[in-house]
Motif scaffolding. Structure first.
Motif, PDB file in Angstrom:
ATOM      1  N   GLU A  34     -17.168 -30.387  40.970  1.00 39.79           N
ATOM      2  CA  GLU A  34     -18.207 -30.228  41.983  1.00 39.79           C
ATOM      3  C   GLU A  34     -17.650 -29.718  43.314  1.00 39.79           C
ATOM      4  OE1 GLU A  34     -21.575 -31.099  41.164  1.00 39.79           O
ATOM      5  OE2 GLU A  34     -20.536 -31.037  39.221  1.00 39.79           O
ATOM      6  N   LEU A  35     -16.342 -29.669  43.468  1.00 43.41           N
ATOM      7  CA  LEU A  35     -15.757 -29.388  44.775  1.00 43.41           C
ATOM      8  C   LEU A  35     -16.166 -28.039  45.337  1.00 43.41           C
ATOM      9  CD1 LEU A  35     -12.183 -30.823  44.140  1.00 43.41           C
ATOM     10  CD2 LEU A  35     -13.783 -31.635  45.890  1.00 43.41           C
ATOM     11  N   ALA A  36     -15.915 -26.969  44.607  1.00 48.85           N
ATOM     12  CA  ALA A  36     -16.250 -25.635  45.116  1.00 48.85           C
ATOM     13  C   ALA A  36     -17.752 -25.450  45.246  1.00 48.85           C
ATOM     14  CB  ALA A  36     -15.656 -24.564  44.193  1.00 48.85           C
ATOM     15  N   TYR A  37     -18.508 -26.163  44.433  1.00 47.74           N
ATOM     16  CA  TYR A  37     -19.965 -26.076  44.441  1.00 47.74           C
ATOM     17  C   TYR A  37     -20.566 -26.728  45.686  1.00 47.74           C
ATOM     18  CZ  TYR A  37     -24.704 -26.857  42.488  1.00 47.74           C
ATOM     19  OH  TYR A  37     -26.057 -26.902  42.260  1.00 47.74           O
ATOM     20  N   ARG A  38     -19.975 -27.822  46.170  1.00 48.01           N
ATOM     21  CA  ARG A  38     -20.586 -28.626  47.232  1.00 48.01           C
ATOM     22  C   ARG A  38     -19.840 -28.597  48.567  1.00 48.01           C
ATOM     23  NH1 ARG A  38     -24.416 -31.752  44.586  1.00 48.01           N
ATOM     24  NH2 ARG A  38     -24.055 -31.942  42.323  1.00 48.01           N
TER      25      ARG A  38
ATOM     26  N   GLN B  35      -6.344 -26.713  45.091  1.00 44.38           N
ATOM     27  CA  GLN B  35      -6.141 -25.295  44.781  1.00 44.38           C
ATOM     28  C   GLN B  35      -7.458 -24.619  44.406  1.00 44.38           C
ATOM     29  OE1 GLN B  35      -3.002 -23.829  45.250  1.00 44.38           O
ATOM     30  NE2 GLN B  35      -4.335 -22.033  45.206  1.00 44.38           N
ATOM     31  N   SER B  36      -8.381 -25.379  43.815  1.00 41.81           N
ATOM     32  CA  SER B  36      -9.713 -24.822  43.538  1.00 41.81           C
ATOM     33  C   SER B  36     -10.394 -24.371  44.822  1.00 41.81           C
ATOM     34  CB  SER B  36     -10.597 -25.870  42.844  1.00 41.81           C
ATOM     35  OG  SER B  36     -10.174 -26.113  41.525  1.00 41.81           O
ATOM     36  N   LEU B  37     -10.270 -25.184  45.871  1.00 45.66           N
ATOM     37  CA  LEU B  37     -10.893 -24.827  47.148  1.00 45.66           C
ATOM     38  C   LEU B  37     -10.179 -23.656  47.809  1.00 45.66           C
ATOM     39  CD1 LEU B  37     -11.752 -28.346  48.598  1.00 45.66           C
ATOM     40  CD2 LEU B  37     -13.187 -26.774  47.263  1.00 45.66           C
TER      41      LEU B  37
END
Length: 527
Positions: A169-173, A200-202
């Protein structure tokens, strides 16, 4: 059975990208202490319960091994009756793997954890040590702490002030959680992997904020002498349409760069029709969204947890994976990590038009269906519980937490031997929901033991208000209780030495990957 397969053949299949499932039939405790990198733990005790979802194609090459317990011989007919026709034994078992130069790994979910270490090494993922984060918080800096674990883990213990935003959910929210580009975003988990992959996703998602992983997660926080919070309830913000569009655009770029392939509904139907591939269909949204509505045939695999523990959903290395969501962000972000994890065939399906949809929780795919067994309802057993042996097949931690009053513990794999040793001729079997007990009953009956299954299992017993007890007395077991690995990064009662040893082990995983040579990981460079 297709005879034996050499360890060298397994390693060559892994390196060349051919489909293969290497299955360790031991309980999780022994598995956690020694196994090959891509071995998937499917204990004999749960083989028929798990195999249908983990290995959905009947003619895929399956290689079984144990460490001399005799589980392979018992597993082969179980798989044969459920339509698996390409099954072989690993020559020499675990010892054969070791003796032929195969690398041995410890712990669980090791491919994902080793990959996380490689990502940090190659991408230089920024991180903050716990004392530095504490200093910045005390100074009143503008910081948000996002806990990338499952909510249940966050709720047990968390960094004070942190909020639950599971990794997928990190990049989504995140753009709605930290709308100011000046806000520092710190991602944590219990140890290292989900902190590293989350941060690293962010970075990959291109948000303008300063981003850090909390170095060594809650373990590092605890080892620094800092207090954790308990019972956290704070969750991340909902994603607004404007920010979803920004996240989607970046996720599309990442998917394209890493070779993720897009599917239309028609293309998905065609892909499903291909019988020569092993196909995994996974919904990476939250469990709540999945239960509200999902595509028929898809399993719930929240994106962050899927990357953390890919082997809990996928047992066939080099199988084909289809991910879906309803926003175009989470499936693509998860897929771009799976491609880096070495999966060559990864698709995303974000358009659901004309595809069948269902609601409710996920049900296990039990190849061959459930056997017909004699059952007994809780109320009737309660009046006669002292007259018969009750055996609980729950995992030992669940048995310790609560079980039917008077019940003894056993793993399913050792049930018959344990009953024989005590000359038991009549038994009631139970398990949390009764499912595993139902599957186990015919094995005891084949030994001439009168078997009944507690209808609805221990859950039904508890719902009727009947007496439960806790603990695990040494005198009330039929088998070893070494069935579940006690993770040094979960719960609040871990010894400091165990936590530090775990971190030291993770630091050494890159060297093990180099020695093993079968992983095919490809870490994305800066774009």
């Amino acid at each position: 059975m297709s005879g034996v397969t050499t360890p060298e053949h397994v390693r060559e299949a892994l390196r060349s990208g051919r489909e293969i499932a290497l299955i360790d039939l031991r309980e999780e405790g022994p598995f956690s202490r020694a196994h090959p990198l891509f071995a998937v733990n499917i204990p004999l005790s749960k083989l028929d319960l798990l195999i249908g979802d983990l290995v959905p194609r009947g003619d895929v090459p399956i290689v079984l091994y144990d460490d001399g317990e005799g589980y392979v011989e018992r597993a082969v007919p179980v798989l044969a009756t459920r339509g698996y026709g390409n099954v072989s034994a690993l020559r020499g078992g675990l010892a054969g793997w070791r003796d032929t130069g195969g690398e041995i790994f410890i712990d669980v979910n090791v491919p994902s954890k080793a990959f996380g270490e490689l990502v940090e090494h190659e991408r230089h993922t920024p991180s903050l040590p716990a004392p530095e984060l504490r200093r910045r918080l005390d100074a009143g800096e503008d910081i948000v702490i996002l806990d990338a674990r499952r909510f249940s883990e966050y709720n047990v213990m968390s960094i004070p002030g942190g909020r639950s935003v599971p990794g997928g959910e990190l990049a989504y929210r995140v753009r709605d959680i930290a709308p100011s580009p000046e806000t520092t975003v710190v991602v944590n988990c219990a140890g290292r992997t989900r902190s590293i992959i989350g941060a690293q996703s962010l970075v990959n998602a291109g948000i303008p904020n300063p981003v850090f992983a909390l170095r060594n997660g809650t373990i590092g926080w605890t080892l620094a002498g800092l207090d954790v919070a308990r019972g956290g309830e704070s969750i991340g913000a909902n994603a607004t349409p404007e920010n979803v569009e920004k996240a989607r655009a970046r996720a599309h770029v990442l998917a394209e760069v890493t070779g993720v392939r897009e599917l239309t509904p028609q293309g998905f139907i065609a892909l499903q029709a291909r019988r020569e591939i092993t196909l995994y269909r996974l919904d990476v949204r939250t469990p709540e969204e999945y239960e509200a509505e999902h595509l028929a045939g898809f399993r719930s695999a929240p994106g962050g947890q899927l990357i953390q523990a890919t082997d809990e959903w996928i047992a066939v290395r080099n199988g084909t994976i289809v991910l879906t969501d309803t926003d175009g962000v989470r499936a693509r972000m998860t897929a771009h990590w799976l491609r880096q994890l070495g999966w060559s065939e990864v698709f995303v399906l974000t358009e659901w038009a004309d595809l069948s949809r269902v609601t409710g929780t996920e049900k296990p795919t039990i190849a061959g269906g459930l056997p017909s067994v004699e059952t007994i309802v809780s109320e009737k057993l309660a009046g006669n519980a002292e007259d018969v042996l009750i055996v609980d097949l729950a995992p030992s931690p669940l048995h310790r937490k609560n079980h039917v009053q008077g019940a003894v513990f056993s793993t399913r794999a050792e049930l018959v031997a344990g009953l024989r040793a005590k000359n038991v001729r009549s038994v009631i079997l139970t398990s949390p929901d009764g499912l595993l007990a139902t599957l186990a009953a015919p094995e005891a009956a084949a030994e001439g033991i009168a078997v009944r299954v507690l209808a609805g299992g221990t859950e039904a017993w508890g719902k009727h208000g009947l007496p439960l007890e806790s603990g695990l007395d040494d005198g009330k077991v039929l088998s070893s209780t070494d069935d579940v690995y006690k993770r040094p990064y979960e719960g609040t009662d871990n010894a400091e030495a165990a936590m530090q040893a775990y971190l030291d082990w993770e630091y050494g995983l890159i060297a093990q990957l180099e020695r093993d040579g079968t992983h095919n990981f490809r870490v994305l460079k800066d774009i």
